[in-house]
Structures are given as C-alpha cells and as structure tokens.
Motif scaffolding. Structure first.
Motif, PDB file in Angstrom:
ATOM      1  N   PRO A  72      11.072   8.132  -2.901  1.00 24.84           N
ATOM      2  CA  PRO A  72      10.018   9.150  -2.780  1.00 24.84           C
ATOM      3  C   PRO A  72       8.623   8.567  -3.032  1.00 24.84           C
ATOM      4  CG  PRO A  72      11.778   9.913  -4.216  1.00 24.84           C
ATOM      5  CD  PRO A  72      12.022   8.453  -3.956  1.00 24.84           C
ATOM      6  N   GLY A  73       7.668   9.015  -2.251  1.00 23.65           N
ATOM      7  CA  GLY A  73       6.278   8.614  -2.437  1.00 23.65           C
ATOM      8  C   GLY A  73       5.892   7.374  -1.674  1.00 23.65           C
ATOM      9  N   VAL A  74       6.537   6.258  -1.962  1.00 26.75           N
ATOM     10  CA  VAL A  74       6.163   5.001  -1.335  1.00 26.75           C
ATOM     11  C   VAL A  74       7.217   4.476  -0.376  1.00 26.75           C
ATOM     12  CG1 VAL A  74       4.663   4.300  -3.232  1.00 26.75           C
ATOM     13  CG2 VAL A  74       7.068   3.653  -3.256  1.00 26.75           C
ATOM     14  N   GLY A  75       8.312   5.179  -0.212  1.00 22.33           N
ATOM     15  CA  GLY A  75       9.393   4.721   0.649  1.00 22.33           C
ATOM     16  C   GLY A  75       8.972   4.541   2.093  1.00 22.33           C
ATOM     17  N   GLY A  76       8.121   5.430   2.578  1.00 19.86           N
ATOM     18  CA  GLY A  76       7.650   5.305   3.953  1.00 19.86           C
ATOM     19  C   GLY A  76       6.846   4.037   4.159  1.00 19.86           C
ATOM     20  N   LEU A  77       5.988   3.730   3.214  1.00 22.05           N
ATOM     21  CA  LEU A  77       5.181   2.514   3.339  1.00 22.05           C
ATOM     22  C   LEU A  77       6.030   1.263   3.178  1.00 22.05           C
ATOM     23  CD1 LEU A  77       1.983   3.619   1.386  1.00 22.05           C
ATOM     24  CD2 LEU A  77       2.338   3.518   3.855  1.00 22.05           C
ATOM     25  N   LEU A  78       7.051   1.324   2.298  1.00 20.24           N
ATOM     26  CA  LEU A  78       7.966   0.194   2.168  1.00 20.24           C
ATOM     27  C   LEU A  78       8.751  -0.018   3.454  1.00 20.24           C
ATOM     28  CD1 LEU A  78       9.418   0.819  -1.413  1.00 20.24           C
ATOM     29  CD2 LEU A  78       7.812  -0.958  -0.721  1.00 20.24           C
TER      30      LEU A  78
END
Length: 94
Positions: A72-78
């Motif tokens: 959650p939160g940064v998973g998309g950017l990772l």
C-alpha cells in the motif's frame, strides 16, 4: 537487441494518485483531521490502490512486480520501477 518495457501511462498516473492520496490522508489525520477530507481521500486512495494492483497484474509481469504492486502507498511506484528495469523477452529483471 531488446526494447525496454515502458509501463503504461494509466499505471503511472494511478501510482502517483495512490501515493498522493495516502500522503494527504495521513497529513489530515495527524494535523487537523477534517472529516470531509477523510471522506474524499479514503475512497480515492482505495480506488487508486485497486487500480494499480489490477493494472499491474493485467500486464502479466514477473512475479516480483506483481508482489510489489500489493504494497500500500508505494507499491505502484515500486512496480513501475521494476517494470522499467525488466526485460520483456524473458519477463525477468536484468
């Protein structure tokens, strides 16, 4: 010669929307805690999170990318970072 896989634009937008909505939501909770902001940012973050996860899985990337999208939160950017570094011919990271 292989062409690096570029992540789709809609995934980039959703990943940034996920992070921004989480930041606004947490800033609101830890400062003035206005109910209207919470009631807008909560569903916005949830929808962006689900969009990132589903959009990432539909690309059929390497397993590490699919798992990264679940954070959650940064998973998309990772996931975007891993997608940009992957080799499309074999589906594995370089």
């Amino acid at each position: 010669m292989t062409i690096p896989l570029r992540s789709p634009r809609h995934l980039r937008i959703a990943a940034h929307a996920e992070l921004i909505s989480l930041t606004v939501m947490l800033a609101n909770v830890f400062t003035i805690h206005l109910k209207p902001i919470s009631s807008v940012m909560g569903p916005t973050h949830g929808c962006a999170y689900l969009f990132v996860v589903i959009a990432t899985w539909r690309l059929k990337p390497a397993p590490a990318v699919s798992i990264a999208a679940l954070v959650p939160g940064v998973g998309g950017l990772l996931a975007l970072r891993l997608l940009d570094r992957s080799d499309p011919a074999v589906g594995q990271e370089i």
